[in-house]
Motif scaffolding. Structure first.
Motif, PDB file in Angstrom:
ATOM      1  N   SER A  49       0.750  -1.301  -0.044  1.00 32.73           N
ATOM      2  CA  SER A  49      -0.016   0.162  -0.222  1.00 32.73           C
ATOM      3  C   SER A  49       0.866   1.381   0.047  1.00 32.73           C
ATOM      4  CB  SER A  49      -0.992   0.144   1.106  1.00 32.73           C
ATOM      5  OG  SER A  49      -1.653   1.189   1.265  1.00 32.73           O
ATOM      6  N   ALA A  50       1.801   1.270   0.908  1.00 34.08           N
ATOM      7  CA  ALA A  50       2.839   2.515   1.132  1.00 34.08           C
ATOM      8  C   ALA A  50       3.486   2.511  -0.130  1.00 34.08           C
ATOM      9  CB  ALA A  50       3.789   2.215   2.155  1.00 34.08           C
ATOM     10  N   PHE A  51       3.983   1.530  -0.960  1.00 36.10           N
ATOM     11  CA  PHE A  51       4.827   1.622  -2.004  1.00 36.10           C
ATOM     12  C   PHE A  51       3.740   2.148  -3.307  1.00 36.10           C
ATOM     13  CE2 PHE A  51       6.725  -0.289  -6.020  1.00 36.10           C
ATOM     14  CZ  PHE A  51       7.917   0.063  -5.934  1.00 36.10           C
ATOM     15  N   ALA A  52       2.509   1.686  -3.313  1.00 40.97           N
ATOM     16  CA  ALA A  52       1.498   2.236  -4.500  1.00 40.97           C
ATOM     17  C   ALA A  52       1.505   3.573  -4.299  1.00 40.97           C
ATOM     18  CB  ALA A  52       0.396   1.361  -4.239  1.00 40.97           C
ATOM     19  N   ASP A  53       1.387   4.004  -3.163  1.00 39.55           N
ATOM     20  CA  ASP A  53       1.082   5.373  -2.883  1.00 39.55           C
ATOM     21  C   ASP A  53       2.366   6.120  -3.252  1.00 39.55           C
ATOM     22  OD1 ASP A  53      -1.517   5.143  -1.971  1.00 39.55           O
ATOM     23  OD2 ASP A  53      -0.928   5.151   0.123  1.00 39.55           O
ATOM     24  N   SER A  54       3.311   5.820  -3.088  1.00 42.82           N
ATOM     25  CA  SER A  54       4.664   6.605  -3.203  1.00 42.82           C
ATOM     26  C   SER A  54       5.124   6.586  -4.648  1.00 42.82           C
ATOM     27  CB  SER A  54       5.882   5.830  -2.542  1.00 42.82           C
ATOM     28  OG  SER A  54       6.427   4.749  -3.120  1.00 42.82           O
ATOM     29  N   ILE A  55       4.631   5.643  -5.466  1.00 37.96           N
ATOM     30  CA  ILE A  55       4.872   5.705  -6.851  1.00 37.96           C
ATOM     31  C   ILE A  55       3.669   6.242  -7.770  1.00 37.96           C
ATOM     32  CG2 ILE A  55       6.957   4.133  -6.718  1.00 37.96           C
ATOM     33  CD1 ILE A  55       5.045   2.092  -8.230  1.00 37.96           C
ATOM     34  N   GLY A  56       2.348   6.339  -6.852  1.00 38.13           N
ATOM     35  CA  GLY A  56       1.283   6.921  -7.727  1.00 38.13           C
ATOM     36  C   GLY A  56       0.609   5.892  -8.482  1.00 38.13           C
ATOM     37  N   VAL A  57       0.345   4.535  -8.130  1.00 42.05           N
ATOM     38  CA  VAL A  57      -0.315   3.694  -9.000  1.00 42.05           C
ATOM     39  C   VAL A  57      -1.370   3.145  -7.687  1.00 42.05           C
ATOM     40  CG1 VAL A  57       1.205   2.992 -10.457  1.00 42.05           C
ATOM     41  CG2 VAL A  57       1.294   1.908  -8.400  1.00 42.05           C
ATOM     42  N   SER A  58      -2.145   2.333  -8.072  1.00 42.13           N
ATOM     43  CA  SER A  58      -3.141   1.761  -7.055  1.00 42.13           C
ATOM     44  C   SER A  58      -2.482   0.551  -6.295  1.00 42.13           C
ATOM     45  CB  SER A  58      -4.471   1.376  -7.920  1.00 42.13           C
ATOM     46  OG  SER A  58      -4.026   0.167  -8.638  1.00 42.13           O
ATOM     47  N   LEU A  59      -3.043   0.226  -5.354  1.00 41.76           N
ATOM     48  CA  LEU A  59      -2.780  -0.834  -4.745  1.00 41.76           C
ATOM     49  C   LEU A  59      -2.945  -2.279  -5.640  1.00 41.76           C
ATOM     50  CD1 LEU A  59      -1.758  -2.540  -2.029  1.00 41.76           C
ATOM     51  CD2 LEU A  59      -4.038  -2.362  -1.332  1.00 41.76           C
ATOM     52  N   GLY A  60      -4.129  -2.408  -6.268  1.00 40.93           N
ATOM     53  CA  GLY A  60      -4.314  -3.457  -7.185  1.00 40.93           C
ATOM     54  C   GLY A  60      -3.309  -3.585  -8.189  1.00 40.93           C
ATOM     55  N   THR A  61      -2.753  -2.560  -8.711  1.00 40.47           N
ATOM     56  CA  THR A  61      -1.667  -2.433  -9.748  1.00 40.47           C
ATOM     57  C   THR A  61      -0.313  -2.981  -9.287  1.00 40.47           C
ATOM     58  OG1 THR A  61      -2.557  -0.509 -10.925  1.00 40.47           O
ATOM     59  CG2 THR A  61      -0.171  -1.316 -11.379  1.00 40.47           C
ATOM     60  N   VAL A  62       0.052  -2.640  -8.061  1.00 38.20           N
ATOM     61  CA  VAL A  62       1.114  -3.405  -7.220  1.00 38.20           C
ATOM     62  C   VAL A  62       0.946  -4.866  -7.239  1.00 38.20           C
ATOM     63  CG1 VAL A  62       2.691  -3.258  -5.385  1.00 38.20           C
ATOM     64  CG2 VAL A  62       2.112  -1.188  -6.414  1.00 38.20           C
TER      65      VAL A  62
END
Length: 93
Positions: A49-62
């Motif tokens: 979740s934090a990684f997704a937020d930091s790079i500007g993509v959704s959690l589902g994408t990660v």
């Protein structure tokens, strides 16, 4: 029944750097294994979740990247290549 393409084992990425007012550029070629997204995220010390937020993509994408259902493309490939080399870059952004 739909036929799905198998995910590629690795992504090939070219990153080009150029400085303002300079005619020279530097190109770096890199490859990211499909399982590499999870490793990059773990090196950065972030949850999905934090990684997704930091790079500007959704959690589902990660999650899709890490589980091999999808492969990053375009700017995401470039960003992940940079993060593979400098995991702390996420914190700097």
């Amino acid at each position: 029944m739909k036929h799905r393409r198998k995910p590629k084992n690795e992504m090939k990425v070219t990153v080009t750097f150029s400085k303002a007012n300079k005619q020279t550029t530097r190109r770096h070629h890199g490859e990211i294994p499909s399982a590499g997204v999870a490793a990059i995220r773990k090196k950065a010390g972030l949850s999905q979740s934090a990684f997704a937020d930091s790079i500007g993509v959704s959690l589902g994408t990660v999650r899709n990247w890490e589980q091999g259902r999808r492969q990053p493309s375009g700017p995401a490939k470039v960003l992940l290549t940079l993060l593979a080399r400098r995991p702390n870059l996420v914190a700097e952004i």
